[in-house]
Design a protein around this motif. Sequence first.
Motif, PDB file in Angstrom:
ATOM      1  N   LEU A 138      11.696  27.482 -33.757  1.00 16.49           N
ATOM      2  CA  LEU A 138      10.391  28.002 -34.179  1.00 16.49           C
ATOM      3  C   LEU A 138       9.291  27.011 -33.822  1.00 16.49           C
ATOM      4  O   LEU A 138       8.235  27.395 -33.304  1.00 16.49           O
ATOM      5  N   GLY A 195       8.407  27.081 -30.232  1.00 20.21           N
ATOM      6  CA  GLY A 195       7.827  28.342 -29.774  1.00 20.21           C
ATOM      7  C   GLY A 195       8.818  29.239 -29.070  1.00 20.21           C
ATOM      8  O   GLY A 195       8.420  30.217 -28.426  1.00 20.21           O
ATOM      9  N   ASP A 231       9.486  33.650 -32.558  1.00 26.19           N
ATOM     10  CA  ASP A 231       8.319  33.777 -33.434  1.00 26.19           C
ATOM     11  C   ASP A 231       8.754  33.775 -34.890  1.00 26.19           C
ATOM     12  O   ASP A 231       9.946  33.708 -35.210  1.00 26.19           O
ATOM     13  N   GLU A 232       7.783  33.849 -35.799  1.00 30.64           N
ATOM     14  CA  GLU A 232       8.085  33.740 -37.227  1.00 30.64           C
ATOM     15  C   GLU A 232       8.950  34.903 -37.711  1.00 30.64           C
ATOM     16  O   GLU A 232       9.833  34.730 -38.547  1.00 30.64           O
ATOM     17  N   GLU A 233       8.693  36.104 -37.179  1.00 33.74           N
ATOM     18  CA  GLU A 233       9.495  37.274 -37.575  1.00 33.74           C
ATOM     19  C   GLU A 233      10.962  37.082 -37.177  1.00 33.74           C
ATOM     20  O   GLU A 233      11.869  37.351 -37.968  1.00 33.74           O
ATOM     21  N   GLU A 234      11.176  36.637 -35.967  1.00 29.08           N
ATOM     22  CA  GLU A 234      12.549  36.382 -35.498  1.00 29.08           C
ATOM     23  C   GLU A 234      13.195  35.270 -36.322  1.00 29.08           C
ATOM     24  O   GLU A 234      14.376  35.345 -36.672  1.00 29.08           O
TER      25      GLU A 234
END
Length: 87
Positions: free
Chosen positions: A62, A65, A68-71
Amino acid sequence: MMFWYDHDVGGWGWFAMSAGMILFWALVITVVVLLIRALNSPRQHTHTPAAPTPEEILRERLARGEIDEEEYRRRLGALHAGPLTRP
């Protein structure tokens, strides 16, 4: 006839023998203590780093990069849900 005169151990001889025995027993005791400590110490491998936990790997991905935050949250939830079971 045996001549024992002047063939005995003098004062320095007794001192040398006493010092030698003290050093000998000190060495034996030191070796025993070090051996006991070595056998009772927990096995530590300081030259190998600890493997990162799955949560740490996700956090690093995370931060880089890669995800993403959802993943990140989805995968973290899957990790905490436990092993997958097959029907």
